[in-house]
Design a protein around this motif. Sequence first.
Motif, PDB file in Angstrom:
ATOM      1  N   ARG A   1       0.820  -1.204   0.000  1.00 54.54           N
ATOM      2  CA  ARG A   1       0.000   0.000   0.000  1.00 54.54           C
ATOM      3  C   ARG A   1       0.860   1.264   0.000  1.00 54.54           C
ATOM      4  O   ARG A   1       0.598   2.215  -0.737  1.00 54.54           O
ATOM      5  CB  ARG A   1      -0.884  -0.023   1.241  1.00 54.54           C
ATOM      6  CG  ARG A   1      -1.904   1.082   1.370  1.00 54.54           C
ATOM      7  CD  ARG A   1      -2.881   0.687   2.471  1.00 54.54           C
ATOM      8  NE  ARG A   1      -3.804   1.734   2.793  1.00 54.54           N
ATOM      9  CZ  ARG A   1      -3.595   2.646   3.735  1.00 54.54           C
ATOM     10  NH1 ARG A   1      -2.464   2.629   4.430  1.00 54.54           N
ATOM     11  NH2 ARG A   1      -4.495   3.574   3.993  1.00 54.54           N
ATOM     12  N   GLU A   2       1.913   1.248   0.815  1.00 56.83           N
ATOM     13  CA  GLU A   2       2.797   2.408   0.909  1.00 56.83           C
ATOM     14  C   GLU A   2       3.563   2.619  -0.390  1.00 56.83           C
ATOM     15  O   GLU A   2       3.753   3.751  -0.843  1.00 56.83           O
ATOM     16  CB  GLU A   2       3.790   2.241   2.075  1.00 56.83           C
ATOM     17  CG  GLU A   2       3.185   2.414   3.459  1.00 56.83           C
ATOM     18  CD  GLU A   2       2.263   1.261   3.836  1.00 56.83           C
ATOM     19  OE1 GLU A   2       2.412   0.147   3.251  1.00 56.83           O
ATOM     20  OE2 GLU A   2       1.372   1.468   4.696  1.00 56.83           O
ATOM     21  N   ARG A   3       3.982   1.500  -1.017  1.00 57.68           N
ATOM     22  CA  ARG A   3       4.710   1.603  -2.280  1.00 57.68           C
ATOM     23  C   ARG A   3       3.811   2.163  -3.378  1.00 57.68           C
ATOM     24  O   ARG A   3       4.241   2.969  -4.219  1.00 57.68           O
ATOM     25  CB  ARG A   3       5.254   0.239  -2.696  1.00 57.68           C
ATOM     26  CG  ARG A   3       6.393  -0.271  -1.818  1.00 57.68           C
ATOM     27  CD  ARG A   3       6.837  -1.652  -2.241  1.00 57.68           C
ATOM     28  NE  ARG A   3       7.347  -1.630  -3.609  1.00 57.68           N
ATOM     29  CZ  ARG A   3       7.718  -2.731  -4.281  1.00 57.68           C
ATOM     30  NH1 ARG A   3       7.573  -3.921  -3.705  1.00 57.68           N
ATOM     31  NH2 ARG A   3       8.194  -2.637  -5.496  1.00 57.68           N
TER      32      ARG A   3
ATOM     33  N   LEU B   1       1.215   4.159  -2.890  1.00 63.58           N
ATOM     34  CA  LEU B   1       1.036   5.586  -2.597  1.00 63.58           C
ATOM     35  C   LEU B   1       2.200   6.400  -3.150  1.00 63.58           C
ATOM     36  O   LEU B   1       2.006   7.461  -3.754  1.00 63.58           O
ATOM     37  CB  LEU B   1       0.927   5.801  -1.078  1.00 63.58           C
ATOM     38  CG  LEU B   1      -0.452   5.642  -0.437  1.00 63.58           C
ATOM     39  CD1 LEU B   1      -0.336   5.684   1.088  1.00 63.58           C
ATOM     40  CD2 LEU B   1      -1.411   6.730  -0.914  1.00 63.58           C
ATOM     41  N   CYS B   2       3.398   5.905  -2.940  1.00 63.68           N
ATOM     42  CA  CYS B   2       4.610   6.574  -3.439  1.00 63.68           C
ATOM     43  C   CYS B   2       4.599   6.616  -4.971  1.00 63.68           C
ATOM     44  O   CYS B   2       4.953   7.632  -5.580  1.00 63.68           O
ATOM     45  CB  CYS B   2       5.847   5.840  -2.919  1.00 63.68           C
ATOM     46  SG  CYS B   2       7.402   6.609  -3.384  1.00 63.68           S
TER      47      CYS B   2
ATOM     48  N   LYS C   1       2.232   9.279  -6.329  1.00 64.59           N
ATOM     49  CA  LYS C   1       2.772  10.630  -6.163  1.00 64.59           C
ATOM     50  C   LYS C   1       3.789  10.988  -7.238  1.00 64.59           C
ATOM     51  O   LYS C   1       4.035  12.163  -7.494  1.00 64.59           O
ATOM     52  CB  LYS C   1       3.401  10.788  -4.774  1.00 64.59           C
ATOM     53  CG  LYS C   1       2.381  10.795  -3.641  1.00 64.59           C
ATOM     54  CD  LYS C   1       3.065  10.875  -2.282  1.00 64.59           C
ATOM     55  CE  LYS C   1       2.048  10.832  -1.136  1.00 64.59           C
ATOM     56  NZ  LYS C   1       2.701  10.865   0.190  1.00 64.59           N
TER      57      LYS C   1
ATOM     58  N   ASP D   1      -9.620   1.383  -1.314  1.00 62.23           N
ATOM     59  CA  ASP D   1      -8.897   1.965  -0.184  1.00 62.23           C
ATOM     60  C   ASP D   1      -9.019   3.498  -0.250  1.00 62.23           C
ATOM     61  O   ASP D   1      -8.662   4.122  -1.252  1.00 62.23           O
ATOM     62  CB  ASP D   1      -7.428   1.547  -0.236  1.00 62.23           C
ATOM     63  CG  ASP D   1      -6.642   2.021   0.971  1.00 62.23           C
ATOM     64  OD1 ASP D   1      -6.386   3.248   1.055  1.00 62.23           O
ATOM     65  OD2 ASP D   1      -6.278   1.199   1.814  1.00 62.23           O
TER      66      ASP D   1
ATOM     67  N   LEU E   1      -7.442   6.031   1.169  1.00 65.02           N
ATOM     68  CA  LEU E   1      -6.212   6.806   1.003  1.00 65.02           C
ATOM     69  C   LEU E   1      -5.657   6.678  -0.404  1.00 65.02           C
ATOM     70  O   LEU E   1      -5.262   7.669  -1.033  1.00 65.02           O
ATOM     71  CB  LEU E   1      -5.169   6.377   2.034  1.00 65.02           C
ATOM     72  CG  LEU E   1      -5.446   6.767   3.489  1.00 65.02           C
ATOM     73  CD1 LEU E   1      -4.353   6.229   4.397  1.00 65.02           C
ATOM     74  CD2 LEU E   1      -5.536   8.287   3.626  1.00 65.02           C
ATOM     75  N   LEU E   2      -5.636   5.446  -0.927  1.00 65.35           N
ATOM     76  CA  LEU E   2      -5.131   5.228  -2.282  1.00 65.35           C
ATOM     77  C   LEU E   2      -6.045   5.882  -3.318  1.00 65.35           C
ATOM     78  O   LEU E   2      -5.569   6.510  -4.279  1.00 65.35           O
ATOM     79  CB  LEU E   2      -5.022   3.723  -2.562  1.00 65.35           C
ATOM     80  CG  LEU E   2      -3.850   2.996  -1.905  1.00 65.35           C
ATOM     81  CD1 LEU E   2      -3.952   1.491  -2.129  1.00 65.35           C
ATOM     82  CD2 LEU E   2      -2.526   3.510  -2.456  1.00 65.35           C
TER      83      LEU E   2
ATOM     84  N   GLN F   1      -5.499   9.613  -3.197  1.00 62.18           N
ATOM     85  CA  GLN F   1      -4.229   9.985  -3.835  1.00 62.18           C
ATOM     86  C   GLN F   1      -4.331   9.853  -5.355  1.00 62.18           C
ATOM     87  O   GLN F   1      -3.781  10.665  -6.102  1.00 62.18           O
ATOM     88  CB  GLN F   1      -3.094   9.111  -3.298  1.00 62.18           C
ATOM     89  CG  GLN F   1      -1.718   9.472  -3.848  1.00 62.18           C
ATOM     90  CD  GLN F   1      -1.336  10.905  -3.525  1.00 62.18           C
ATOM     91  OE1 GLN F   1      -1.279  11.303  -2.371  1.00 62.18           O
ATOM     92  NE2 GLN F   1      -1.072  11.692  -4.564  1.00 62.18           N
TER      93      GLN F   1
END
Length: 551
Positions: free
Chosen positions: A2-4, A6-7, A10, A33, A35-36, A39
């Motif tokens: 998930r964090e990857r 998001l990055c 961006k 999701d 947040l995703l 973004q």
Amino acid sequence: MRERLLCLLKHCSNLKHVETAHGFMVRTALHHDKLLLSQFIETCSSLGFSAYAHSVFSVNSQSHPHIYVFNTMIKGMTLCNSAFEALLVYKSIGRVGLRPDCYSFPFALKAVVDLRAMSLGTQIHSQAICAGLESNVHVVSALIQMYSSCARILDARKVFDEMPLASVCSDDVVVWMAMIAGYVKVGDPDTAMDLLSRMPRTQTDGAVLITWTSVIAGYAQMDRPDEAIAVFRKMQLENVVPDEIAMLAVLSACAQLGAFHIRLGECIHGYVKKRGFDQMVTLKNALIEMYSNSGNISNALHVFVNMTRRTVISWTTIISALAFHGLGTQALDMFSRMEMAQVKPNDITFIAVLSACAHVGLVDLGRYYFHAMKYRYGIQHEIQHYGCMIDLLGRAGYLAEALKLVSEMPFQPNAAIWGSLLAASNIHGDAELGELALLHLVQLEPWNSGNYALLSNIYASAGRWDKSVMARKMMRDKGVRKMPGWSFIQVSSRTHEFIAGDTSHPQFDRIHGTLFTMNEQMKTAHYDPINEFDNHDSDIGPASISYCSSF
């Protein structure tokens, strides 16, 4: 993962990246999701793909609605200049069983400002009250911005005054900033300054600086440069360190005052170099204008020559500066250099170019540029371009062609255009054109005493004494007062102003004695200053100054 992702979102820079990321989100079941998804919407909006963002949002908003995602979509639409669609998203919040929060209202109110939809803005204000958010700093700030942007400053002030006193504290300085900016926006820097003096002081240096800069700019925009500089000095006394935007605001004020604050302008130039701001194009442009208005064209040229990057504004500013100083040949040479640098001129550039042609008397070249701006550069003629061309023809003695251009242009001639024709008629002794110009000036500027005096003089010069007396009577009947002549000089950084008939200057007797001595010396040299001018009143009004000199 998930964090990857998001990055990755961006760092998307084109449509292919966005589509790849979206496909990966769907395959891994991460497209719900919040947040995703938020973004993803933000990335699409920043890249200009708002339609794509909205299509993905529409699919997910029904099955997995979340206010965070709705807020992001509203924000994204406003950023993409889709205010109407943003408000449609805002209205759909209630239909999916959600309630707007303290972020929904500011984003929606921004869309209201873009659309100037005041009635809808008041509805949203009521909804914020019903939601119990009328004291939330984000909502209050947005409401103040909305009302002041729509010129409803009293409503904005009412919102500000109704903030609970416990809430308007140092942590909520953003509300004060919004109110101060609102007053600046509607042209009331005095009230803005009064609020600034009472604003709670905080550790947020950036917020305080922005507010001081706003007030300085407000005074400068209202043509009150002395007060702008006074506020700047107060800011320094408060130990608020100016940034490049503050420098830009105070340089604008210095440029308006010309030579009377050249030393302050030079100090700011030194500060700009010291702080490393000297490569900022906007500041360099402001320095060129400031030095030009101060009469120091060599310093203006020095700033321009040492610029590492120049925009069309940079070129236009220096061309205007050279033309303003009567250096028409150098101004036209600078325009040729601009063309060689492949910088496309704009409509303001051609005002400067035509003004330069007028100063040099290059009628044929002026005609060429006047036609080239439309057919070569695709720039439509505005009234200012016609005014400059009429001024050029008038100065050169092509009075019939100038009058013909007035009759053919798709604009009603204003006082400045008739003023340039008046000046041309006086230069070339065309009493008939002078009478025509003055008759129009009397209609356009009934308050300008100089126009009536000149009309009376032109009749008197032609021996038409009855009409000369009538012009003077018309001036008296309309209650127009003749403004006394005045002048000012600067000695040792101090400005001295003199008004006709005024004896209040502390050194009046000494000045009067010196003038008497000079007058006696002129008589000895057989020079009679009175006979150098017209025997009648010649108090020429502002409109008789050449058209292009006002740009």
